[in-house]
Design a protein around this motif. Structure first.
Motif, mmCIF file in Angstrom:
data_model
loop_
_atom_site.group_PDB
_atom_site.id
_atom_site.type_symbol
_atom_site.label_atom_id
_atom_site.label_comp_id
_atom_site.label_asym_id
_atom_site.label_seq_id
_atom_site.Cartn_x
_atom_site.Cartn_y
_atom_site.Cartn_z
ATOM 1 N N ALA A 155 75.020 28.638 -9.659
ATOM 2 C CA ALA A 155 76.297 29.344 -9.597
ATOM 3 C C ALA A 155 77.308 28.509 -10.357
ATOM 4 N N MET A 156 78.099 29.145 -11.182
ATOM 5 C CA MET A 156 79.094 28.425 -11.974
ATOM 6 C C MET A 156 80.477 28.958 -11.672
ATOM 7 N N ILE A 157 81.434 28.080 -11.737
ATOM 8 C CA ILE A 157 82.832 28.483 -11.620
ATOM 9 C C ILE A 157 83.467 28.307 -12.990
ATOM 10 N N GLY A 158 83.971 29.397 -13.523
ATOM 11 C CA GLY A 158 84.549 29.353 -14.855
ATOM 12 C C GLY A 158 85.939 28.741 -14.854
ATOM 13 N N LYS A 159 86.483 28.563 -16.039
ATOM 14 C CA LYS A 159 87.830 28.027 -16.157
ATOM 15 C C LYS A 159 88.867 28.986 -15.591
ATOM 16 N N ASP A 160 88.489 30.249 -15.424
ATOM 17 C CA ASP A 160 89.383 31.222 -14.815
ATOM 18 C C ASP A 160 89.353 31.167 -13.288
ATOM 19 N N GLY A 161 88.532 30.257 -12.708
ATOM 20 C CA GLY A 161 88.447 30.140 -11.264
ATOM 21 C C GLY A 161 87.483 31.111 -10.620
ATOM 22 N N ARG A 162 86.797 31.930 -11.428
ATOM 23 C CA ARG A 162 85.887 32.931 -10.875
ATOM 24 C C ARG A 162 84.471 32.377 -10.857
ATOM 25 N N VAL A 163 83.814 32.565 -9.724
ATOM 26 C CA VAL A 163 82.433 32.111 -9.555
ATOM 27 C C VAL A 163 81.479 33.197 -10.024
ATOM 28 N N ARG A 164 80.429 32.796 -10.745
ATOM 29 C CA ARG A 164 79.366 33.715 -11.137
ATOM 30 C C ARG A 164 78.029 33.173 -10.650
ATOM 31 N N VAL A 165 77.326 33.996 -9.904
ATOM 32 C CA VAL A 165 75.954 33.659 -9.536
ATOM 33 C C VAL A 165 75.064 34.051 -10.699
ATOM 34 N N MET A 166 74.142 33.191 -11.045
ATOM 35 C CA MET A 166 73.280 33.479 -12.187
ATOM 36 C C MET A 166 71.839 33.153 -11.839
ATOM 37 N N ASP A 167 70.987 33.399 -12.823
ATOM 38 C CA ASP A 167 69.588 32.973 -12.762
ATOM 39 C C ASP A 167 68.820 33.631 -11.626
ATOM 40 N N PHE A 168 68.943 34.944 -11.536
ATOM 41 C CA PHE A 168 68.150 35.683 -10.554
ATOM 42 C C PHE A 168 66.672 35.578 -10.898
ATOM 43 N N GLY A 169 65.838 35.739 -9.867
ATOM 44 C CA GLY A 169 64.407 35.474 -10.035
ATOM 45 C C GLY A 169 63.684 36.580 -10.765
ATOM 46 N N LEU A 170 63.882 36.657 -12.069
ATOM 47 C CA LEU A 170 63.305 37.757 -12.825
ATOM 48 C C LEU A 170 61.794 37.629 -12.994
ATOM 49 N N ALA A 171 61.261 36.440 -12.814
ATOM 50 C CA ALA A 171 59.830 36.249 -13.044
ATOM 51 C C ALA A 171 59.116 35.847 -11.773
ATOM 52 N N ARG A 172 59.405 36.508 -10.674
ATOM 53 C CA ARG A 172 58.814 36.095 -9.419
ATOM 54 C C ARG A 172 57.306 36.287 -9.401
ATOM 55 N N GLY A 173 56.792 37.170 -10.266
ATOM 56 C CA GLY A 173 55.349 37.369 -10.283
ATOM 57 C C GLY A 173 54.611 36.104 -10.638
ATOM 58 N N GLU A 174 55.125 35.364 -11.626
ATOM 59 C CA GLU A 174 54.465 34.112 -12.012
ATOM 60 C C GLU A 174 54.651 33.056 -10.940
#
Length: 904
Positions: A155-174
């Motif tokens: 999760a990153m907090i940008g310079k605008d103060g807004r948090v973004r959750v990222m890196d969802f588990g797109l490859a859970r099969g592997e």
């Protein structure tokens, strides 16, 4: 002639590439590669530039993504994530293949991870940013997505103060095929897909955050994310993880054995927060919080509870209070805080109970798309429930810690919350009995739920009219206000006629009750229903009555909304521009006086003024207002809010009027993408953007694109509004114009006649929309050389447009051009010359260089009829040809070249 559009980009140059990046590709898909952000053992994260949308992107490029089945599955999940639009979830823009591998183009975030950020901030700030991250996870859960690897590095907090959750588990099969030990050291190609844009190749499946069911190889779901979230927040506030360990086996043993270590000595973390997190880390998923929304509501309600405890401690120190009283008062404060928290959970519990039945109703109504629509609507309902719970808990505690909160102020706040809750209850009731038409409005209806927060804002309450002193009258007023909110849900779900019938009775009841502020509000709501059903005159009458009542009772905020709506109804929708402009000036002055000129509270007025200026042909002012509106909304709402899509759509209308077709297409495409992400692919607002794209494509002579957009828009319009509706008529007209351009006159005639009849029935025979339908029929009959019919249609259209828009409006030019062509065919050189000169003036005055050049060529053909002016005619044609070449209008230039060859 394209129909009327239905309601800035700044180019930047890519920075020079570093010599070290010489091995990087120049482009990946449509993205320019600017440099590298990071690299893992088998993959890279690159910095890219999207020239079409003028933005930087992070491109996650995989160096070995398995077979075709694996790539297809990962693509489907990435596309599902791309449909999720939430300010606290990093946006996936595109997924595709490059050089036999997979890439994802994502939002580029300039900032730091929560892992780094929390080290420099205190408890309150840490809880605040994690609330943002939690909202992102909750939105993903509502859309059917599970993160599977949430941690502070993801999760990153940008310079605008807004948090973004990222890196969802797109490859859970592997990952499912790997042991936890392998995951801890994995720096494989797939790991790049989860890594932050500044931390490529970071570890995947960190054991410290993995729930017991994850370790045991059982199914993971939203509760698994909740466990990881609570571990991460615990680490943030205490400065260490709840489960100690240095190796994979250490973490496995600690988590599966529920061996959570005690917080560090001296940690200034309130016990309520510890208890919230401990429940979220329960070994049994069933014992955790019911949902992320419930957990967030608990965290949000904790802040006022904490303030209450501090206040209670201060009160207990008052001289003369004996020790026994201190114990008793401390126990009472705890009891009070818990009771307030329980009161706030009523709505969360209500939603959780109603959710399964509503989901079943959505799926039963629309087996194909009902589940997706429900998931999108759920995100808004859960946000409302969490906000209401926090506001209700806060109100319960405020009288104990803030002297401003008198019993009267508390009562007014409580009534406000009761009103907002009635909106939820009515919406849930509509959803439980949803039908095919209403389901198309479900997402907008959920997004329109009122904000509960202002109910506990003393400044907001002070702006509202004071309630009646008489208790019986006060109770009746509250009942009526709840009834009005419930009727509004009929409008939000598209049941306008039913809503108009109900609100007529409420207007009568309000008058009988005799409380004038309520009578003003009832008329304001009624006017909106009248406008939605097409009775604009009734809407105007009700608005004017509401305006007088609101002014008499000092309801300044309501008064500004009324005058803004008068500007829209009279100036835009009835096309009475001068009168509308006078209302608009008053509305703007009210917004400025209330201090709302730079906030989203003032943007509805900006939007109406922009549309009015667009209709009047004052394009500079229309564009200025929309750009200002876009700036405010982007700042306060984020890039993917529905309001942003509406503004982009209207900016596209301005660009289209200015013949800036590339800019118009880009703006419409951005609006379409947002509408589809938030509302789904079959929503009426999607058809709105599709129709505008169809008209731009027609103007660009891209007939295949225009047909594709028109067909899709027509299918949506007929499904959601009915085949005889004015909405369907818009799409029928667009498609008819495409067939006309292709020379398929029979198909065009059927569609255009249906469109004209439906439009006249819905809006009245003198409405400008009818004129557009008549213009298309004029074009068709001119093409067929039925000059009598063509002249009748053009003449009638010109009469409507001049009466409604004035003599100098751009739209008149299309009818004047048609009448000039008829005069030219009939050999009436003087009349044709006069018509084409007037059309050229209108096109030039309204910044339509391509159409002005075409009118100049038409004028050349008219002057060719007289031998004395043939040299002048050829000079005009040559000048028009050069202008069209400069504009890139090759097909139009070819017509002139053919004519010049014939007349040489």
């Amino acid at each position: 002639m394209p129909g009327a559009p239905q309601d800035d980009k700044t180019r930047v140059e890519a920075p020079p590439r570093d010599d070290r990046d010489s091995d990087l590709p120049r482009r990946i898909g449509r993205f320019h590669v600017l440099g590298r952000l990071g690299a893992g053992a088998q993959g890279r994260v690159l910095l890219g530039y999207d020239a079409d949308l003028n933005r930087r992107v992070a491109i996650k490029l995989l160096r070995g993504s398995g077979g075709a089945e694996e790539r297809d599955r990962m693509r489907r999940e990435a596309q599902a994530l791309a449909l999720l639009s939430h300010p606290n979830v990093v946006q996936v823009y595109e997924v595709g293949e490059y050089a036999d591998t997979l890439f994802l183009a994502m939002e580029y975030v300039s900032g730091s991870t929560l892992h780094a950020w929390v080290k420099q901030h205190g408890l309150r700030e840490i809880v605040g940013v994690y609330l943002q991250a939690g909202r992102g996870l909750a939105a993903a859960h509502s859309a059917g997505l599970v993160h599977r690897d949430f941690k502070p590095l993801n999760a990153m907090i940008g310079k605008d103060g807004r948090v973004r959750v990222m890196d969802f588990g797109l490859a859970r099969g592997e990952l499912a095929t790997r042991s936890p030990e392998e995951n801890t050291v994995m720096r494989s190609a797939t790991a790049v897909l989860w890594s932050g844009v500044t931390e490529a190749g970071s570890l995947m499946g960190t054991p410290a955050y993995m729930a017991p069911e994850h370790w045991n190889g059982e199914a993971v779901d939203a509760r698994t994310d909740q466990f990881a979230f609570c571990v991460a927040l615990w680490e943030g506030v205490y400065g260490e993880r709840p489960y100690a360990g240095k190796t994979t086996e250490d973490f496995r043993a600690a988590i599966l054995g529920n061996r959570r270590r005690e917080p560090p000595a001296g940690a200034k973390v309130p016990s309520w927060l510890r208890q919230v997190l401990e429940r979220g880390m329960s070994g049994d998923p069933a014992q955790r919080w019911p949902s992320m929304a419930a957990l967030l509501a608990e965290l949000e309600s904790g802040t006022p509870r904490r303030r209450r405890r501090f206040a209670a401690a201060a009160l207990l120190g008052v001289a003369g209070v004996i020790a026994g009283s201190r114990v008793y008062d401390g126990w009472r404060a705890q009891w009070q805080a818990d009771a307030c928290h329980a009161a706030g959970q009523e709505v969360v519990t209500q939603w959780e109970a109603a959710r399964p039945g509503i989901e079943a109703a959505f799926v039963a109504t629309d087996p194909d798309g009902g589940g997706r629509t429900f998931a999108r609507a759920t995100a808004f309902v859960e946000r409302f429930a969490a906000d209401w719970a926090a506001a209700r808990s806060k109100l319960c505690m405020l009288p104990h810690i803030d002297a401003r909160w008198t019993p009267e102020l508390v009562a007014r706040a409580d009534e406000c919350l009761v009103e907002t809750r009635s909106s939820l209850e009515s919406t849930l009731g509509r959803f439980a009995a949803i039908d095919g038409r209403a389901i198309q409005h479900a997402i907008v209806a959920a997004s329109a739920l009122p904000l509960p927060g202002p109910c506990v804002d003393p400044a907001y309450l002070a702006r509202q009219p004071p309630p009646p002193a008489d208790e019986q009258l006060r109770a009746e007023v509250l009942r009526m206000r709840q009834a009005l909110r419930q009727v509004r849900t009929l409008g939000a779900t598209g049941r306008f006629k039913e809503g108009l019938a109900e609100i007529r009775h409420l207007v009568e009841e309000a008058d009988t009750l005799g409380w004038r502020p309520l009578a003003a509000l009832a008329r304001f709501d009624a006017a909106r229903f009248a406008g939605d059903t097409g009775d604009l005159e009734l809407a105007r009458v009700w608005l004017e009555e509401a305006m007088v009542l609101a002014a008499e009772t000092g309801q300044d905020a309501l008064l500004a909304g009324i005058v803004t709506n008068l500007t829209d109804v009279v100036g835009v929708r009835q096309a009475r521009h001068e009168e509308g402009a006078r209302w608009g000036k008053l509305a703007q002055a009210m917004v400025v006086a209330q201090g709302d000129a730079e906030s989203t509270r003032g943007t509805p007025t900006l939007n109406v003024l922009a549309l009015l200026n667009l209709d009047r042909g004052q394009l500079d002012e229309a564009e200025r207002l929309l750009q200002k509106m876009l700036e405010i909304d982007m700042r306060e709402l984020g890039a993917d809010d529905l309001a942003i899509a509406g503004t982009l759509n209207n900016l596209g209308n301005v660009y289209s009027r200015r013949d800036r077709l590339d800019d118009a297409r880009l703006s419409y495409e951005r609006a379409l993408a947002t509408f589809e992400r938030i509302l789904g692919p079959e929503h009426p607002d999607v058809a709105l953007a599709l129709g505008n794209l169809a008209r731009v494509s027609l103007s660009r002579d891209a007939l295949d694109d225009a047909e594709r957009y028109s067909l899709r828009a027509l299918a949506i319009r007929e499904q959601t509004a009915g085949p005889e509706s004015v909405e369907a008529a818009w799409a029928q007209q667009d498609l008819g114009n495409v067939y006309l351009a292709r020379g398929e006159a029979a198909k065009a005639l059927e569609l255009l006649e249906r469109a004209a009849v439906s439009t006249a029935k819905a809006l009245g025979s003198e409405h400008p929309e009818v004129a557009f339908a008549l213009l298309s029929l004029g074009d068709l009959h001119l093409e067929r050389r039925d000059l009598e019919k063509a002249q009748r249609f053009y003449t009638r259209a010109l009469g409507i447009l001049e009466a409604s828009r004035g003599l100098d409006h751009l739209d008149n030019a299309w009818a004047i051009t048609g009448l000039g062509e008829i005069a030219l065919i009939r050999g009436r050189a003087a009349e044709a010359t006069r018509r084409f000169e007037r059309a050229e003036q209108l096109f030039a005055a309204n910044e339509r260089p391509r159409d002005a050049a075409k009118a100049r060529f038409a004028l050349a053909r008219a002057r060719w009829l007289k031998k004395a002016t043939r040299a002048e005619a050829r000079a005009l044609a040559l000048a028009a040809a050069e202008e069209l070449t400069a504009l890139g209008a090759a097909a139009d230039r070819a017509q002139i070249d053919a004519w010049l060859a014939e007349t040489d």
